[in-house]
Design a protein around this motif. Structure first.
Motif, short mmCIF file in Angstrom:
data_model
loop_
_atom_site.label_atom_id
_atom_site.label_comp_id
_atom_site.label_asym_id
_atom_site.label_seq_id
_atom_site.Cartn_x
_atom_site.Cartn_y
_atom_site.Cartn_z
N GLY A 27 0.81 -1.30 0.07
CA GLY A 27 -0.16 0.04 -0.03
C GLY A 27 0.72 1.21 0.26
N TYR A 28 0.42 2.29 -0.56
CA TYR A 28 0.93 3.60 -0.61
C TYR A 28 1.50 4.06 0.63
CZ TYR A 28 1.52 8.86 -1.91
OH TYR A 28 2.11 9.88 -1.83
N ALA A 29 0.75 3.87 1.58
CA ALA A 29 1.19 4.75 3.11
C ALA A 29 2.40 3.85 3.73
CB ALA A 29 0.22 4.48 3.99
N ASP A 30 2.64 2.61 3.36
CA ASP A 30 3.92 1.75 3.99
C ASP A 30 5.07 1.61 2.88
OD1 ASP A 30 2.32 1.49 6.31
OD2 ASP A 30 1.23 0.01 5.85
N VAL A 31 4.89 2.57 2.00
CA VAL A 31 6.07 2.32 1.10
C VAL A 31 6.92 3.60 0.97
CG1 VAL A 31 6.96 1.70 -1.35
CG2 VAL A 31 5.09 0.38 -0.25
N THR A 32 8.23 3.46 1.00
CA THR A 32 9.00 4.85 0.82
C THR A 32 9.83 4.64 -0.41
OG1 THR A 32 11.02 3.88 2.05
CG2 THR A 32 9.28 5.00 3.20
N THR A 33 10.20 5.88 -0.91
CA THR A 33 11.09 5.62 -2.05
C THR A 33 12.38 5.09 -2.04
OG1 THR A 33 11.63 8.16 -1.49
CG2 THR A 33 10.00 7.88 -3.12
N ARG A 34 12.95 5.47 -0.67
CA ARG A 34 14.48 4.85 -0.21
C ARG A 34 14.12 3.38 -0.37
NH1 ARG A 34 18.46 6.82 2.08
NH2 ARG A 34 17.44 8.58 2.61
N GLN A 114 -6.41 7.16 -1.80
CA GLN A 114 -5.49 8.37 -1.71
C GLN A 114 -6.18 9.82 -2.11
OE1 GLN A 114 -2.69 8.14 0.33
NE2 GLN A 114 -3.24 6.01 0.78
N ALA A 115 -6.85 9.38 -3.28
CA ALA A 115 -7.48 10.83 -3.79
C ALA A 115 -8.38 11.50 -2.72
CB ALA A 115 -8.22 10.35 -5.03
N MET A 116 -8.92 11.04 -1.92
CA MET A 116 -9.60 11.74 -0.93
C MET A 116 -8.85 13.01 0.10
SD MET A 116 -12.41 8.93 0.65
CE MET A 116 -11.11 7.73 1.31
N ASN A 118 -5.17 13.84 -1.22
CA ASN A 118 -4.24 14.28 -2.00
C ASN A 118 -4.91 15.02 -3.18
OD1 ASN A 118 -2.16 14.28 -3.95
ND2 ASN A 118 -0.81 13.31 -2.37
N LYS A 119 -4.80 16.20 -3.33
CA LYS A 119 -5.34 16.82 -4.23
C LYS A 119 -4.66 16.39 -5.79
CE LYS A 119 -6.45 21.53 -6.17
NZ LYS A 119 -6.27 22.99 -5.91
N GLY A 120 -3.51 16.24 -5.85
CA GLY A 120 -2.86 16.00 -7.12
C GLY A 120 -3.24 14.82 -7.57
N ILE A 121 -3.31 13.48 -6.61
CA ILE A 121 -3.99 12.31 -7.02
C ILE A 121 -5.52 12.40 -7.30
CG2 ILE A 121 -4.41 9.65 -6.23
CD1 ILE A 121 -1.74 10.20 -4.81
N ARG A 122 -6.09 13.36 -6.61
CA ARG A 122 -7.44 13.40 -6.93
C ARG A 122 -7.81 13.82 -8.27
NH1 ARG A 122 -9.27 17.50 -3.41
NH2 ARG A 122 -8.74 16.15 -1.78
N ILE A 123 -7.10 14.89 -8.60
CA ILE A 123 -7.18 15.45 -10.00
C ILE A 123 -6.90 14.26 -10.97
CG2 ILE A 123 -6.31 16.95 -11.84
CD1 ILE A 123 -5.77 18.98 -9.38
N TYR A 124 -5.84 13.51 -11.04
CA TYR A 124 -5.36 12.59 -11.76
C TYR A 124 -6.58 11.62 -11.80
CZ TYR A 124 -2.15 9.36 -14.23
OH TYR A 124 -1.61 8.45 -14.87
N ILE A 125 -6.99 11.15 -10.74
CA ILE A 125 -7.70 9.72 -10.59
C ILE A 125 -9.07 10.22 -11.43
CG2 ILE A 125 -9.07 9.94 -8.60
CD1 ILE A 125 -8.58 7.04 -8.19
N TYR A 126 -9.53 11.37 -11.17
CA TYR A 126 -10.54 12.02 -11.67
C TYR A 126 -10.63 11.57 -13.42
CZ TYR A 126 -14.38 14.78 -13.74
OH TYR A 126 -15.69 15.57 -14.46
N GLY A 127 -9.66 12.10 -13.95
CA GLY A 127 -9.21 11.79 -15.35
C GLY A 127 -9.23 10.50 -16.04
N LEU A 128 -8.74 9.56 -14.92
CA LEU A 128 -8.80 8.34 -15.36
C LEU A 128 -10.09 7.59 -15.27
CD1 LEU A 128 -5.53 6.62 -13.29
CD2 LEU A 128 -5.90 7.42 -15.76
N PHE A 129 -10.95 8.26 -14.19
CA PHE A 129 -12.16 7.38 -14.08
C PHE A 129 -13.24 8.07 -15.27
CE2 PHE A 129 -11.36 5.67 -10.26
CZ PHE A 129 -12.45 4.78 -10.10
N ARG A 130 -13.07 9.59 -15.68
CA ARG A 130 -13.44 10.02 -16.82
C ARG A 130 -13.31 9.24 -18.13
NH1 ARG A 130 -18.23 11.99 -18.02
NH2 ARG A 130 -18.06 13.59 -19.73
#
Length: 203
Positions: A27-34, A114-116, A118-130
């Protein structure tokens, strides 16, 4: 482990593949870029060279997966079936996808959550669902190009119902409530194309 060179295709592929696997399993919350960089065999600075933020990397992972999903659906609908046949094919497609690639469906659900916040993810997922909504409208809901309603309900709303029904089924399977193949395709198709109104709305 030998580090892969900055700018190499191998490095970028390793990052994306590792990110997909870790995000799907933890899941997103438990993974780091490191952690992703370490598992991929690249330096953290290399990961940052390609993806400035975790969100950008996550969106790239999701986009790659969803592009494949949408391309597969387009190929499925290109066979020229009726609206009813296309909906049946859509449900069966997702039943197989849930059973064979649960990690993809977990990613999509996690991304939606996460879209709930995170605004950036929200905009992105809206486009995908659209994009998915328009695909379902064109091949499943509409009988004519300029059609505005289905059983008296706006076509975009009906498309959303179909899409969210699939995601609801996905959630039940992931939570262990049922097997993907227990979902009755014929019953779901009849709910949409039978004589009953859509979600209580009549003609």
């Amino acid at each position: 482990m030998t580090k892969k060179n900055v700018g190499s295709v191998a490095a970028e592929d390793a990052i994306l593949g590792t990110a997909y696997r870790l995000l799907a399993s933890k899941g997103y919350a438990d993974v780091t870029t490191r952690e992703i960089a370490s598992e991929a065999g690249v330096a953290l600075s290399q990961l940052n060279y390609y993806y400035k933020t975790k969100d950008k990397l996550y969106r790239t992972v999701i986009d790659t997966a969803v592009r494949r999903l949408i391309d597969e659906l387009k190929a499925l609908f290109a066979k020229g079936g009726s609206r009813r046949e296309n909906f049946t094919a859509l449900v069966d497609y997702f039943k197989d996808k849930i059973a064979r690639e649960p990690e993809l469906m977990k990613l999509l659900l996690d991304f939606t959550v996460q879209a709930m916040w995170n605004k950036g993810i929200r905009i992105y997922i809206y486009g995908l669902f659209r994009e998915l909504n328009l695909l379902v409208q064109k091949y499943v809901i509409k009988d004519k190009k300029d059609q505005k309603t289905f059983k008296g309900v706006p076509v975009d709303y009906v498309a959303e119902i179909a899409i969210y029904a699939v995601f609801g089924m996905t959630l039940h399977v992931i939570l262990g409530k049922r097997n993907a193949y227990e979902m009755q395709t014929d019953s779901l198709t009849e709910m949409l194309f039978g004589n009953a109104p859509v979600m209580g709305f009549g003609e």
